[in-house]
Design an enzyme around this catalytic site. Sequence first.
Site, mmCIF file in Angstrom:
data_model
loop_
_atom_site.group_PDB
_atom_site.id
_atom_site.type_symbol
_atom_site.label_atom_id
_atom_site.label_comp_id
_atom_site.label_asym_id
_atom_site.label_seq_id
_atom_site.Cartn_x
_atom_site.Cartn_y
_atom_site.Cartn_z
ATOM 1 C CE LYS A 13 -17.744 14.770 -44.677
ATOM 2 N NZ LYS A 13 -17.593 13.464 -45.376
ATOM 3 C CE1 TYR A 70 -17.684 17.696 -41.587
ATOM 4 C CE2 TYR A 70 -15.629 16.852 -43.355
ATOM 5 C CZ TYR A 70 -16.579 16.969 -42.082
ATOM 6 O OH TYR A 70 -17.433 16.137 -42.088
ATOM 7 C CB SER A 76 -21.349 15.653 -41.525
ATOM 8 O OG SER A 76 -20.938 16.676 -39.847
HETATM 9 P P1 NAD Z 1 -10.402 9.863 -40.213
HETATM 10 O O1 NAD Z 1 -10.087 11.071 -40.536
HETATM 11 O O2 NAD Z 1 -10.285 8.901 -38.989
HETATM 12 O O3 NAD Z 1 -10.458 8.360 -41.525
HETATM 13 C C1 NAD Z 1 -10.678 8.666 -42.452
HETATM 14 C C2 NAD Z 1 -9.770 8.009 -43.656
HETATM 15 O O4 NAD Z 1 -10.148 7.880 -45.070
HETATM 16 C C3 NAD Z 1 -8.839 7.661 -43.118
HETATM 17 O O5 NAD Z 1 -7.818 6.603 -42.917
HETATM 18 C C4 NAD Z 1 -7.849 8.662 -44.388
HETATM 19 O O6 NAD Z 1 -6.677 8.422 -44.459
HETATM 20 C C5 NAD Z 1 -8.629 8.279 -45.525
HETATM 21 N N1 NAD Z 1 -8.958 9.261 -46.839
HETATM 22 C C6 NAD Z 1 -8.926 10.201 -46.412
HETATM 23 N N2 NAD Z 1 -8.747 10.862 -48.113
HETATM 24 C C7 NAD Z 1 -8.388 9.454 -48.986
HETATM 25 C C8 NAD Z 1 -8.189 9.811 -50.235
HETATM 26 N N3 NAD Z 1 -8.623 10.624 -50.958
HETATM 27 N N4 NAD Z 1 -8.073 8.314 -51.038
HETATM 28 C C9 NAD Z 1 -8.406 7.160 -49.742
HETATM 29 N N5 NAD Z 1 -8.698 6.849 -48.441
HETATM 30 C C10 NAD Z 1 -8.597 9.054 -48.035
HETATM 31 O O7 NAD Z 1 -12.090 9.974 -40.205
HETATM 32 P P2 NAD Z 1 -13.364 9.644 -39.314
HETATM 33 O O8 NAD Z 1 -13.331 10.344 -37.574
HETATM 34 O O9 NAD Z 1 -13.344 7.659 -39.427
HETATM 35 O O10 NAD Z 1 -14.116 10.408 -40.507
HETATM 36 C C11 NAD Z 1 -15.278 9.591 -41.484
HETATM 37 C C12 NAD Z 1 -15.911 9.674 -42.545
HETATM 38 O O11 NAD Z 1 -16.670 10.548 -41.150
HETATM 39 C C13 NAD Z 1 -15.113 11.205 -42.365
HETATM 40 O O12 NAD Z 1 -16.155 11.592 -44.473
HETATM 41 C C14 NAD Z 1 -15.284 12.029 -41.852
HETATM 42 O O13 NAD Z 1 -16.205 13.662 -42.620
HETATM 43 C C15 NAD Z 1 -16.992 11.675 -41.360
HETATM 44 N N6 NAD Z 1 -17.748 12.297 -39.995
HETATM 45 C C16 NAD Z 1 -16.740 12.526 -38.884
HETATM 46 C C17 NAD Z 1 -16.935 12.977 -37.702
HETATM 47 C C18 NAD Z 1 -16.279 12.757 -36.561
HETATM 48 O O14 NAD Z 1 -16.698 13.379 -36.065
HETATM 49 N N7 NAD Z 1 -15.221 11.634 -36.723
HETATM 50 C C19 NAD Z 1 -18.472 13.534 -37.609
HETATM 51 C C20 NAD Z 1 -19.582 13.151 -39.456
HETATM 52 C C21 NAD Z 1 -18.929 12.593 -40.121
HETATM 53 C C1 WQD Z 2 -17.813 19.849 -28.958
HETATM 54 C C2 WQD Z 2 -18.361 21.329 -27.971
HETATM 55 C C3 WQD Z 2 -16.958 23.372 -28.120
HETATM 56 C C4 WQD Z 2 -12.567 21.218 -27.658
HETATM 57 C C5 WQD Z 2 -16.942 19.635 -34.795
HETATM 58 C C6 WQD Z 2 -17.694 19.217 -36.403
HETATM 59 C C7 WQD Z 2 -18.411 18.869 -37.433
HETATM 60 C C8 WQD Z 2 -18.166 17.196 -36.420
HETATM 61 C C9 WQD Z 2 -17.889 16.646 -35.253
HETATM 62 C C10 WQD Z 2 -16.758 16.638 -39.070
HETATM 63 C C11 WQD Z 2 -17.895 22.007 -28.333
HETATM 64 C C12 WQD Z 2 -16.493 22.576 -26.846
HETATM 65 C C13 WQD Z 2 -14.423 21.607 -27.709
HETATM 66 C C14 WQD Z 2 -11.783 22.063 -26.427
HETATM 67 C C15 WQD Z 2 -14.406 22.835 -25.953
HETATM 68 N N1 WQD Z 2 -16.987 16.204 -37.441
HETATM 69 N N2 WQD Z 2 -14.958 22.056 -27.139
HETATM 70 N N3 WQD Z 2 -12.543 22.807 -26.137
HETATM 71 O O1 WQD Z 2 -17.475 21.431 -32.957
HETATM 72 O O2 WQD Z 2 -18.824 19.703 -32.050
HETATM 73 O O3 WQD Z 2 -18.387 19.229 -34.178
HETATM 74 O O4 WQD Z 2 -16.636 17.232 -35.177
HETATM 75 O O5 WQD Z 2 -17.935 15.999 -39.280
HETATM 76 O O6 WQD Z 2 -18.466 18.553 -38.457
HETATM 77 O O7 WQD Z 2 -17.595 20.697 -36.417
HETATM 78 O O8 WQD Z 2 -17.371 18.872 -31.889
HETATM 79 O O9 WQD Z 2 -15.691 17.963 -29.944
HETATM 80 O O10 WQD Z 2 -14.454 20.160 -31.471
HETATM 81 O O11 WQD Z 2 -17.091 20.379 -29.857
HETATM 82 O O12 WQD Z 2 -15.018 23.364 -24.903
HETATM 83 O O13 WQD Z 2 -11.063 21.778 -26.420
HETATM 84 O O14 WQD Z 2 -16.862 21.111 -27.340
HETATM 85 O O15 WQD Z 2 -16.931 24.154 -28.439
HETATM 86 O O16 WQD Z 2 -19.376 23.232 -27.804
HETATM 87 P P1 WQD Z 2 -18.192 20.203 -33.407
HETATM 88 P P2 WQD Z 2 -16.371 19.376 -30.979
#
Ligand code: NAD
Ligand code: WQD
Length: 352
Positions: free
Chosen positions: A165, A161, A137
């Site tokens: 990572k 969190y 991330s």
């Molecule tokens: P999500 O929560 O939709 O998907 C994660 C999946 O993993 C879910 O289906 C959950 O049930 C499963 N899971 C969690 N812990 C588990 C375990 N111990 N055993 C088996 N299954 C398990 O999340 P997402 O948005 O699809 O994100 C997927 C990956 O990408 C995550 O590792 C997240 O940290 C990373 N990521 C997400 C974002 C984002 O903004 N969505 C951004 C950067 C990184």
């Molecule tokens: C985006 C922008 C907020 C909600 C997060 C996690 C990051 C990654 C991606 C997992 C920011 C603004 C948001 C709201 C707002 N996830 N905002 N009102 O914070 O960039 O990243 O998701 O890896 O780890 O931190 O994404 O969508 O929460 O915010 O004004 O109700 O929207 O301040 O500027 P962020 P976000």
Amino acid sequence: MSVNHPFNETRTTSVLVTGGAGYIGSHTLVELLSNGVRPIVIDNFENSSPESLRRVASLCGSEPFTLYEGDIRDSGLLDRIFSEQKIESVIHFAGLKAVGESVREPLRYYDNNVGGTVKLLEAMQAHDVQTIVFSSSATVYGDPHTTPIKEDFPRSAVNPYGRTKLMIEEILTDLHATDPKWKIALLRYFNPVGAHPSGVIGEDPNGIPNNLLPFISKVAVGQLEELSIFGDDYPTPDGTGVRDYIHVVDLARGHVHALRAFQKETVPNFLTVNLGTGRGYSVLEMVHAFERVSGKTIPYEFAARRAGDVATCFADPALANRLLGWSAQLGIEEMCRDAWNWQSKNPEGFKR
Ligand code: NAD
Ligand code: WQD
């Protein structure tokens, strides 16, 4: 469904997709299936529903693929999966991802994300499976000193969190240093948003969304009253936070590119790439884009900055383009259009 096999003409490639029922995982399954890759899914449905997998299968006209319901911390289950299936590589999505929740429950996050990854890697090693694509991330960059962000920028974490990572990136780095035969891709996602253009699958957060676009979508569909914009005094063009939003379908395709690059050995065995568009948009720009494509007015009020937020964060995606031949193709109009299409067709998500 007639598919080619760009990975390997002689036998079906099986990829273990941990967390495959989740938001990014389910969209990646669609891309894998349409590229002739046979996914094996392990998911404990901690933050997803089996319905998303049923819909992926219907969307792809594929036979329901193999699902193991369970936890990646269950070594016995992992051993069974690697024994029963011919797995060549792993895409590792499984993990908890809510920043605020990680502050409240750090041990749960370290156990699930870090502990779970160690168990997964131990099972891979025991079964000579040494190719992994990991969901990292942009959060590992902390508050960047400048933008666009390159992969060699300093890393830091400001919450448990983000620290999970970082720790997993370090674990994978150490593993590769010990045995360079490991093929490891650290994909640093920026802000994934949107949904498959069919509207059949999409983001289905638990409870009130933390993230911007799902929150806006809930306002548009009438489930939430108004958006609170966290801060209008950032050093950005309109004072609101700037982020690199990337369509989840573009993101999913980046995983197929990474697997293909490892398969064809056109990349180093260890690579770290940003998966972003290289373009930042402010909160207000996203609100206005969403209003244009949905025809809905998004009421909002300005609120205090959110703790831990940075002003500006967007990627330099040049390395992903050069190494993987990948770049994001979809813009914020498509992101907002597809997010709205999913939300308006599925106001209750997958109805868990
Ligand atoms: P999500 O929560 O939709 O998907 C994660 C999946 O993993 C879910 O289906 C959950 O049930 C499963 N899971 C969690 N812990 C588990 C375990 N111990 N055993 C088996 N299954 C398990 O999340 P997402 O948005 O699809 O994100 C997927 C990956 O990408 C995550 O590792 C997240 O940290 C990373 N990521 C997400 C974002 C984002 O903004 N969505 C951004 C950067 C990184
Ligand atoms: C985006 C922008 C907020 C909600 C997060 C996690 C990051 C990654 C991606 C997992 C920011 C603004 C948001 C709201 C707002 N996830 N905002 N009102 O914070 O960039 O990243 O998701 O890896 O780890 O931190 O994404 O969508 O929460 O915010 O004004 O109700 O929207 O301040 O500027 P962020 P976000």
